[in-house]
Structure formats: C-alpha cells, structure tokens
Scaffold this active site. Structure first.
Site, short mmCIF file in Angstrom:
data_model
loop_
_atom_site.label_atom_id
_atom_site.label_comp_id
_atom_site.label_asym_id
_atom_site.label_seq_id
_atom_site.Cartn_x
_atom_site.Cartn_y
_atom_site.Cartn_z
N THR A 1 0.82 -1.21 0.00
CA THR A 1 0.00 0.00 0.00
C THR A 1 0.86 1.26 0.00
O THR A 1 1.99 1.25 0.51
CB THR A 1 -0.91 -0.01 1.25
OG1 THR A 1 -1.54 1.26 1.37
CG2 THR A 1 -0.12 -0.26 2.53
N ASP A 2 0.28 2.34 -0.51
CA ASP A 2 0.98 3.63 -0.45
C ASP A 2 1.06 4.17 0.98
O ASP A 2 1.84 5.09 1.26
CB ASP A 2 0.31 4.66 -1.37
CG ASP A 2 -1.16 4.94 -1.05
OD1 ASP A 2 -1.70 4.30 -0.13
OD2 ASP A 2 -1.75 5.79 -1.74
N GLU A 3 0.28 3.59 1.89
CA GLU A 3 0.27 4.12 3.27
C GLU A 3 1.60 3.91 3.98
O GLU A 3 1.83 4.52 5.03
CB GLU A 3 -0.85 3.46 4.08
CG GLU A 3 -2.20 3.79 3.53
CD GLU A 3 -3.33 3.40 4.46
OE1 GLU A 3 -3.08 3.20 5.66
OE2 GLU A 3 -4.45 3.29 3.98
N TYR B 1 -1.85 -0.52 11.13
CA TYR B 1 -1.98 -1.19 9.82
C TYR B 1 -0.80 -0.86 8.92
O TYR B 1 -0.11 -1.76 8.42
CB TYR B 1 -3.30 -0.79 9.13
CG TYR B 1 -3.30 -1.11 7.65
CD1 TYR B 1 -3.30 -2.42 7.19
CD2 TYR B 1 -3.27 -0.08 6.69
CE1 TYR B 1 -3.27 -2.72 5.83
CE2 TYR B 1 -3.24 -0.37 5.33
CZ TYR B 1 -3.24 -1.69 4.90
OH TYR B 1 -3.20 -1.98 3.56
N LYS C 1 2.28 -3.24 7.41
CA LYS C 1 2.52 -3.40 5.96
C LYS C 1 3.95 -2.97 5.63
O LYS C 1 4.63 -3.63 4.83
CB LYS C 1 1.51 -2.59 5.15
CG LYS C 1 0.09 -3.12 5.17
CD LYS C 1 -0.07 -4.50 4.57
CE LYS C 1 0.15 -4.52 3.07
NZ LYS C 1 -0.12 -5.88 2.51
P1 NAD Z 1 -9.46 -7.52 2.36
O1 NAD Z 1 -9.47 -7.23 3.81
O2 NAD Z 1 -10.68 -7.26 1.56
O3 NAD Z 1 -9.08 -9.06 2.13
C1 NAD Z 1 -8.06 -9.69 2.83
C2 NAD Z 1 -8.18 -11.21 2.61
O4 NAD Z 1 -7.08 -11.85 3.28
C3 NAD Z 1 -9.46 -11.82 3.16
O5 NAD Z 1 -10.02 -12.72 2.23
C4 NAD Z 1 -9.00 -12.55 4.42
O6 NAD Z 1 -9.79 -13.68 4.74
C5 NAD Z 1 -7.58 -12.95 4.03
N1 NAD Z 1 -6.71 -13.15 5.19
C6 NAD Z 1 -6.54 -12.33 6.26
N2 NAD Z 1 -5.66 -12.86 7.13
C7 NAD Z 1 -5.25 -14.04 6.58
C8 NAD Z 1 -4.34 -15.04 7.00
N3 NAD Z 1 -3.67 -14.94 8.16
N4 NAD Z 1 -4.14 -16.11 6.19
C9 NAD Z 1 -4.82 -16.22 5.02
N5 NAD Z 1 -5.70 -15.31 4.58
C10 NAD Z 1 -5.92 -14.23 5.36
O7 NAD Z 1 -8.21 -6.73 1.77
P2 NAD Z 1 -8.02 -6.01 0.35
O8 NAD Z 1 -8.56 -4.64 0.42
O9 NAD Z 1 -8.46 -6.93 -0.71
O10 NAD Z 1 -6.42 -5.87 0.32
C11 NAD Z 1 -5.62 -6.88 -0.29
C12 NAD Z 1 -4.18 -6.45 -0.23
O11 NAD Z 1 -4.00 -5.23 -0.94
C13 NAD Z 1 -3.65 -6.18 1.18
O12 NAD Z 1 -2.33 -6.65 1.26
C14 NAD Z 1 -3.69 -4.67 1.31
O13 NAD Z 1 -2.72 -4.22 2.21
C15 NAD Z 1 -3.38 -4.27 -0.11
N6 NAD Z 1 -3.88 -2.95 -0.53
C16 NAD Z 1 -5.20 -2.65 -0.38
C17 NAD Z 1 -5.68 -1.42 -0.84
C18 NAD Z 1 -7.14 -1.05 -0.74
O14 NAD Z 1 -7.50 0.07 -1.09
N7 NAD Z 1 -8.03 -1.93 -0.30
C19 NAD Z 1 -4.80 -0.51 -1.42
C20 NAD Z 1 -3.45 -0.85 -1.54
C21 NAD Z 1 -3.01 -2.09 -1.10
O1 TDX Z 2 -17.04 5.98 7.31
C1 TDX Z 2 -15.97 6.46 6.93
N1 TDX Z 2 -15.86 7.81 6.80
C2 TDX Z 2 -14.71 8.42 6.37
O2 TDX Z 2 -14.67 9.65 6.26
C3 TDX Z 2 -14.82 5.64 6.62
C4 TDX Z 2 -14.90 4.15 6.76
C5 TDX Z 2 -13.68 6.26 6.18
N2 TDX Z 2 -13.61 7.61 6.07
C6 TDX Z 2 -12.38 8.24 5.54
C7 TDX Z 2 -11.08 7.77 6.13
C8 TDX Z 2 -10.12 7.93 4.96
O3 TDX Z 2 -9.66 9.27 4.89
O4 TDX Z 2 -12.33 7.88 4.15
C9 TDX Z 2 -10.98 7.64 3.73
C10 TDX Z 2 -10.85 6.22 3.23
O5 TDX Z 2 -11.01 5.35 4.33
P1 TDX Z 2 -10.82 3.75 4.21
O6 TDX Z 2 -11.76 3.21 3.20
O7 TDX Z 2 -10.84 3.18 5.58
O8 TDX Z 2 -9.37 3.66 3.53
P2 TDX Z 2 -7.89 4.11 4.00
O9 TDX Z 2 -7.80 4.25 5.47
O10 TDX Z 2 -7.49 5.28 3.14
O11 TDX Z 2 -7.07 2.78 3.57
C11 TDX Z 2 -7.38 2.10 2.33
O12 TDX Z 2 -6.44 2.41 1.34
C12 TDX Z 2 -5.14 1.93 1.51
C13 TDX Z 2 -7.44 0.60 2.54
O13 TDX Z 2 -8.38 0.29 3.57
C14 TDX Z 2 -6.09 0.04 2.89
O14 TDX Z 2 -6.13 -1.38 2.98
C15 TDX Z 2 -5.12 0.44 1.79
O15 TDX Z 2 -3.84 0.03 2.14
#
Ligand code: NAD
Ligand code: TDX
Length: 333
Positions: free
Chosen positions: A120-122, A146, A150
């Site tokens: 992630t960019d975070e 988190y 990461k």
């Molecule tokens: P998500 O929470 O939707 O899914 C995570 C999955 O991993 C789930 O299916 C869960 O059951 C599985 N999991 C969790 N712990 C586990 C374990 N110990 N063993 C096996 N499986 C396990 O997450 P996502 O949003 O799909 O994110 C996927 C990846 O992308 C993550 O590595 C996250 O850091 C990265 N990422 C997410 C975003 C975003 O915006 N969602 C952005 C950048 C990077």
């Molecule tokens: O109810 C809400 N109201 C609100 O204002 C929620 C759930 C979030 N927010 C804000 C917080 C953040 O500024 O919206 C923005 C996005 O929130 P999230 O969806 O929780 O994402 P963020 O914290 O930015 O992280 C996401 O992007 C990077 C993913 O959850 C991570 O897994 C990924 O690494």
C-alpha cells in the site's frame, strides 16, 4: 503457470482471481485464504469450478511450504487491511501482515519460487497539500498500526531479496474501489448506507484526500509487474485519482438524487492521514501500464450499480459492521 494467490477471497484478491481465470486460461490458480471476517468465499463463485481453494492461514509454515512447493509463483494479497480495526486491536495485523509474510518468504526462498508482494501507499505516511506525490524513493514513514505492519512486511521482502536472492517484486498501490469491497471501507459503507436511507458519515471535517484507482486497473498492473517487472524493484500503482473525501460523498449523494449536504460529520480517526498521492511514472514508463478507468465518476456509478444489484452479498455483514463502529466510539459531531 501455476499460481498461488493468498487472500483470494478478499476484495482485491477475488478480483485478481476472477480476472486471471477469465483472461488467462493457461494459468492454474490455487487460493489460500483464512476466511477471516473480511474473506467471503462467495466472491469467488463466478470461478469456483476453475480454481483450487485452500482454507488456511498464511502463518501456517507447514501448509504454506507444501503449497508453495507446487507452484511457479506466489501473489500475496492476504492481510488485515482496515486502519480503523488496527486502532482497536492491532495484534492480528502484526500476526498476519508481518509473521504471515515471513512464512511466505521462507517458503519461496526454500523452493526458489517467484514472489510478488502486494502493498500500500500508506507505508510512506501522508502528504500535505502541495507536496509532490509519493515515488519509489520516498522514505517509509507509516502512521497507523496497519500501515506500520505493511511497511514491516515490505522490509522483510527487501531483506530476503538482498540477503537470500529471492526473485521478488513489490507493488504499493493507492486506494482501491470497485465491486466486492467490504462494507467497513469508505465507499461501500456510504453506498450501502444510502441504499438503506442512512446519511453518509464523514470523519472529522471530510477534508482528507485519497488517490482512487479501480480494482481492475490495480490488478492489471500486478500482472504487468509479475510478468515483466525487474526483480527487487518496487512499483507504485496509482491512476491520478486524487479526491477529497467530502467530494466523494457529494458524488455519491448525487448518484442517489440527494442534496450535497445530506451527510453527517462523525468522530475523526486517530492519527488520520491527510493526503495520499501516487506518482506511477515507473510503472507507466517501464511497463507501459495505463488505467482503463480514467474517469472516477464512471467507475463509481458502476460500483453503486453493483452494490444495488448484489445486496445478498453485503447485507449479512452490514448491521454488525455498523455496530462495531458504534462500539468503537463513533459519534455524530
Ligand atoms: P481484504 O481485507 O478485503 O481481504 C483480505 C483477505 O485476506 C481476506 O479474504 C481474508 O480472509 C484474508 N486473510 C486475512 N488474514 C489471513 C491469513 N492470516 N491467512 C490467510 N488469509 C488471510 O483486503 P483487500 O482490500 O483486498 O487488500 C488486499 C491487499 O492489498 C492487502 O495486502 C492490502 O494491504 C493491499 N492494498 C489494499 C488497498 C485497498 O484500497 N483496499 C490498497 C493498496 C493495497
Ligand atoms: O465511514 C468512513 N468515513 C470516512 O470519512 C470511513 C470508513 C472512512 N472515512 C475516511 C477515512 C479515509 O480518509 O475515508 C478515507 C478512506 O477510508 P478507508 O476506506 O478506511 O481507507 P484508507 O484508510 O485510506 O485505507 C485504504 O487504502 C489503503 C485501505 O483500507 C487500505 O487497505 C489500503 O492500504
């Protein structure tokens, strides 16, 4: 190619598996997923008969070793992924994002298997208005449990490349949106609130900025890096989608025919990152990647349509998710 995909029942992993099975029939996919609260087996229903699914934990060294011994490459998505949860209970983040990554690294090292690490960019912390966007050279500076876990996982990958010569690449992507995203996350939470006639909930003043990318575009980039990325290299993935949270809520309110101020401000997130922005020049210049969803509004409308049409996918977890937010102390301000 035989591929092991961790976290394939999650939001981005399920999209990756669906995309892979549909567009690359020559690839054999095994999914390893622990089916935590965030995993949903039904997200893989459209391709269920064309994959192998293993219900297990990435931190299970023996299981991981056995699965990795039978594949050509691993794409590692599995994680604890939600910042708010990491503030309430950080331990699962340490266990999965750090120890789980360690377990995979030891297996790919032993079996000399190609490894792609999804991050992630975070890990770079946050930006102020006007700062240049993150690049592959930006120093790590994570803010939340988190993002710190990461960042730790990423550091392990880099060390295993340098010290043990594993064939690994990393990608750090901006905020994803699209179908099958858990209703705890910002965009699906507000869409499903609006479907239920509930006002969207903006943290703090709603001024934070996120750089949105459609999940399809993220996963096409992951494939580009897996196939053509340089070993040891990190690629930033982003689609120039910077938007303020309040603007996103206003766009959603417009989709539902509601007034632009028909939302609530609620308790801010502790340590809330102000702004993320990605400079994806390396990915664009070196690998020729381009996003297909250049227009966020079109992608958002399609996402709203998906949640309207797939209530049976999200409804079972909606009430519990909102209860957890309330129990964590979220209040209207
Ligand atoms: P998500 O929470 O939707 O899914 C995570 C999955 O991993 C789930 O299916 C869960 O059951 C599985 N999991 C969790 N712990 C586990 C374990 N110990 N063993 C096996 N499986 C396990 O997450 P996502 O949003 O799909 O994110 C996927 C990846 O992308 C993550 O590595 C996250 O850091 C990265 N990422 C997410 C975003 C975003 O915006 N969602 C952005 C950048 C990077
Ligand atoms: O109810 C809400 N109201 C609100 O204002 C929620 C759930 C979030 N927010 C804000 C917080 C953040 O500024 O919206 C923005 C996005 O929130 P999230 O969806 O929780 O994402 P963020 O914290 O930015 O992280 C996401 O992007 C990077 C993913 O959850 C991570 O897994 C990924 O690494």
């Amino acid at each position: 190619m035989r591929l092991l995909v961790t976290g394939g029942a999650g939001f981005i992993g399920a999209n990756f598996v669906q995309q892979t099975v549909t567009e690359r029939p020559e690839v054999t996919v095994t999914v390893l997923d622990a089916l935590t609260y965030a995993g949903n087996r039904s997200s893989l229903d459209p391709v269920a008969d064309r994959i192998d699914f293993v219900h297990g934990d990435i931190a299970d060294l023996d299981l991981v070793d056995e699965l990795v011994s039978g594949v050509d490459a691993v794409v590692h998505f599995a994680a604890e992924s939600h910042n708010d949860n990491s503030l309430t209970e950080p331990w699962p983040f340490v266990q999965t994002n750090i120890v789980g990554t360690y377990s995979l690294l030891q297996a790919v090292r032993r079996h000399e298997v190609r490894y792609h690490h999804v991050s992630t960019d975070e890990v770079y912390g946050d930006l102020a208005a006007g700062d240049p966007a993150f690049t592959e050279r930006t120093p790590y500076n994570p803010s939340s449990p988190y993002s710190a876990t990461k960042a730790s996982g990423d550091m392990l990958v880099r060390a295993w490349v340098r010290s043990f010569g594993i064939r690994a690449t990393l990608s750090n992507c901006s905020n994803n949106y699209g179908p099958y995203q858990h209703v705890e996350k910002f965009i699906p939470r507000q869409i499903t609130n609006l479907i239920d006639g509930v006002r969207p909930r903006l943290y703090g003043g709603g001024q934070q900025i996120r750089d949105w990318i459609h999940v399809d575009d993220h996963n096409r980039a992951v494939w580009d890096v897996l196939e053509r990325g340089r070993i040891g290299q990190t690629y930033l993935i982003g689609a120039d989608g910077e938007l303020g949270n309040r603007t996103v809520v206003e766009l959603l309110l417009a989709e539902f025919g509601r007034a632009p101020d028909d939302f609530d401000f609620v308790t801010d997130r502790a340590g809330h990152d102000q702004r993320y922005a990605i400079d994806a020049s390396t990915l664009r210049d070196e690998l020729g990647w381009r996003p297909r969803y250049a227009d966020f509004r079109t992608g958002l409308a399609a996402t709203v349509a998906w949640y309207r049409a797939n209530e049976s996918w999200w409804r079972p977890v909606k009430a519990a998710t909102e209860r957890a937010y309330a129990e964590a102390g979220e209040r209207t301000i």
